[in-house]
Design a protein around this motif. Sequence first.
Motif, mmCIF file in Angstrom:
data_model
loop_
_atom_site.group_PDB
_atom_site.id
_atom_site.type_symbol
_atom_site.label_atom_id
_atom_site.label_comp_id
_atom_site.label_asym_id
_atom_site.label_seq_id
_atom_site.Cartn_x
_atom_site.Cartn_y
_atom_site.Cartn_z
ATOM 1 N N UNK A 1 51.466 36.324 80.039
ATOM 2 C CA UNK A 1 51.980 35.294 79.623
ATOM 3 C C UNK A 1 51.427 35.327 77.978
ATOM 4 N N UNK A 2 52.364 35.235 77.276
ATOM 5 C CA UNK A 2 51.995 34.926 75.698
ATOM 6 C C UNK A 2 52.425 33.753 75.180
ATOM 7 N N UNK A 3 51.505 32.911 74.711
ATOM 8 C CA UNK A 3 51.886 31.611 74.259
ATOM 9 C C UNK A 3 52.587 30.613 75.472
ATOM 10 N N UNK A 4 53.354 29.736 75.150
ATOM 11 C CA UNK A 4 53.829 28.994 76.126
ATOM 12 C C UNK A 4 55.104 29.246 76.859
ATOM 13 N N UNK A 5 55.704 30.116 75.951
ATOM 14 C CA UNK A 5 57.137 30.757 76.663
ATOM 15 C C UNK A 5 57.175 32.092 77.072
ATOM 16 N N UNK A 6 56.599 32.996 76.540
ATOM 17 C CA UNK A 6 57.012 34.265 76.478
ATOM 18 C C UNK A 6 56.180 35.046 77.649
ATOM 19 N N UNK A 7 56.842 35.739 78.456
ATOM 20 C CA UNK A 7 56.033 36.292 79.829
ATOM 21 C C UNK A 7 56.826 37.880 79.562
ATOM 22 N N UNK A 8 55.655 38.746 79.889
ATOM 23 C CA UNK A 8 55.887 40.307 79.902
ATOM 24 C C UNK A 8 55.484 40.883 81.520
ATOM 25 N N UNK A 9 56.424 41.490 81.701
ATOM 26 C CA UNK A 9 56.117 41.864 83.372
ATOM 27 C C UNK A 9 56.578 43.510 83.301
ATOM 28 N N UNK A 10 56.010 44.109 84.323
ATOM 29 C CA UNK A 10 56.342 45.467 84.467
ATOM 30 C C UNK A 10 57.656 45.385 85.385
ATOM 31 N N UNK A 11 58.338 46.459 85.471
ATOM 32 C CA UNK A 11 59.533 46.787 86.447
ATOM 33 C C UNK A 11 59.072 46.725 87.848
ATOM 34 N N UNK A 12 57.913 46.962 88.279
ATOM 35 C CA UNK A 12 57.543 46.822 89.578
ATOM 36 C C UNK A 12 56.914 45.692 90.153
ATOM 37 N N UNK A 13 56.899 44.498 89.093
ATOM 38 C CA UNK A 13 56.827 43.110 89.449
ATOM 39 C C UNK A 13 58.036 42.271 89.250
ATOM 40 N N UNK A 14 58.385 41.641 90.154
ATOM 41 C CA UNK A 14 59.649 40.626 89.922
ATOM 42 C C UNK A 14 59.027 39.351 89.142
ATOM 43 N N UNK A 15 59.837 38.687 88.314
ATOM 44 C CA UNK A 15 59.273 37.605 87.659
ATOM 45 C C UNK A 15 60.536 36.598 87.536
ATOM 46 N N UNK A 16 60.422 35.435 88.206
ATOM 47 C CA UNK A 16 61.348 34.342 87.850
ATOM 48 C C UNK A 16 61.203 33.238 86.791
ATOM 49 N N UNK A 17 61.964 33.338 85.684
ATOM 50 C CA UNK A 17 61.507 32.601 84.780
ATOM 51 C C UNK A 17 61.743 30.868 84.992
ATOM 52 N N UNK A 18 61.133 30.012 84.324
ATOM 53 C CA UNK A 18 61.373 28.490 84.622
ATOM 54 C C UNK A 18 60.709 27.851 83.371
ATOM 55 N N UNK A 19 61.176 26.710 83.465
ATOM 56 C CA UNK A 19 60.916 25.589 82.223
ATOM 57 C C UNK A 19 60.878 26.163 80.803
ATOM 58 N N UNK A 20 61.903 27.061 80.581
ATOM 59 C CA UNK A 20 62.264 27.319 79.171
ATOM 60 C C UNK A 20 61.584 28.670 78.883
ATOM 61 N N UNK A 21 60.990 29.328 79.815
ATOM 62 C CA UNK A 21 60.356 30.716 79.580
ATOM 63 C C UNK A 21 61.465 31.731 79.323
ATOM 64 N N UNK A 22 61.044 32.765 78.479
ATOM 65 C CA UNK A 22 61.890 33.967 78.414
ATOM 66 C C UNK A 22 61.087 35.081 78.712
ATOM 67 N N UNK A 23 61.448 36.064 79.568
ATOM 68 C CA UNK A 23 60.775 37.406 80.187
ATOM 69 C C UNK A 23 61.270 38.594 79.665
ATOM 70 N N UNK A 24 60.277 39.492 79.372
ATOM 71 C CA UNK A 24 60.758 40.851 79.084
ATOM 72 C C UNK A 24 60.095 41.662 80.071
ATOM 73 N N UNK A 25 61.062 42.902 80.393
ATOM 74 C CA UNK A 25 60.507 43.762 81.244
ATOM 75 C C UNK A 25 60.008 45.021 80.503
ATOM 76 N N UNK A 26 58.971 45.698 80.690
ATOM 77 C CA UNK A 26 58.613 46.665 79.995
ATOM 78 C C UNK A 26 57.407 47.417 80.607
ATOM 79 N N UNK A 27 57.513 48.693 80.819
ATOM 80 C CA UNK A 27 56.808 49.565 81.567
ATOM 81 C C UNK A 27 55.647 50.226 80.573
ATOM 82 N N UNK A 28 54.361 50.254 80.955
ATOM 83 C CA UNK A 28 53.607 51.219 80.053
ATOM 84 C C UNK A 28 54.057 52.702 79.934
#
Length: 305
Positions: free
Chosen positions: A114-141
Amino acid sequence: MDNEWVVIEIDMPGRWVELAGAVVAELGAGGTVVEERQLDTFVVPDEDLDPEKSYCLKVYFEEIANISSLKETIEQELAELPALLAEQFNVSEPKQVHMEDWAENWKQNFSTMRIGSRLVIHPSWEDYQTENGEVAIEIDPGMAFGTGTHGTTMLCLKTIADLLAADNPPSDMLDVGTGSGILALGAAALGCPKILANDIDPLACRVATENVVKNGYQDCIEISSQPLEELPGEYDLLVANILAEENIRLKNDFLEHLRPGGWLVLSGILREKESLVRQGFADLPLESYPTEFQDEWICLLYRRK
């Protein structure tokens, strides 16, 4: 060297890994691995590194004109550092590796963050469900750098998030040296409607384009490989997460692309080089803001007068 990279291994105490990483970055290294723990574009040690323990720092280069002299060059650069005069370290002979072999190593220590209060960064091999105004980016190394894990990337993303959450947020952004496109993607996810992501490395542009498409931001992020001085237009926000000396070299080009009242975010800068960069930008019509710190890295924020 399509799909082939050169790797050199440096055995040294954990307390000097960051310093050695900064040295090889200035020599053109594309990235590093500490043992099998992947680091980001600019090298900073994992918090678990033991300062007294010996580690193997693997340094990767994409294009080397004279591979035979690479070992000697690195040894000379390290030997010139006063802090390493009394240290024992070993530099291996260079050898070639496949891109895929290195890219696979990233998966071991990269997970959702997590970066700050809203931004979430996750790799493709981990699912993430946003909530409470979050925004998510999928990026693999991979071979083009930037996943948000490095101190400089975190600093830039946090600064971008703060600017976009403030009154009168930037309406457009220029991302200089975009790498994987992580800063552009973060800005887009947080609401910046128009972004130009620039990198002169064709591999970085290809990977950034793939990440933009994967995340569905191709309507607001444009990828360009043109040299900075050839790019048209001015922007409300310009972000450059590159080395200190490169920031200084490009300062006039930055100013030409920054609107009056626009924000300039500079990172990729070691703490010890803050005064160097501050002095380099002192003659420009910029208002400076307090320095942000993370690990051994800093982020500088300016606003054009």
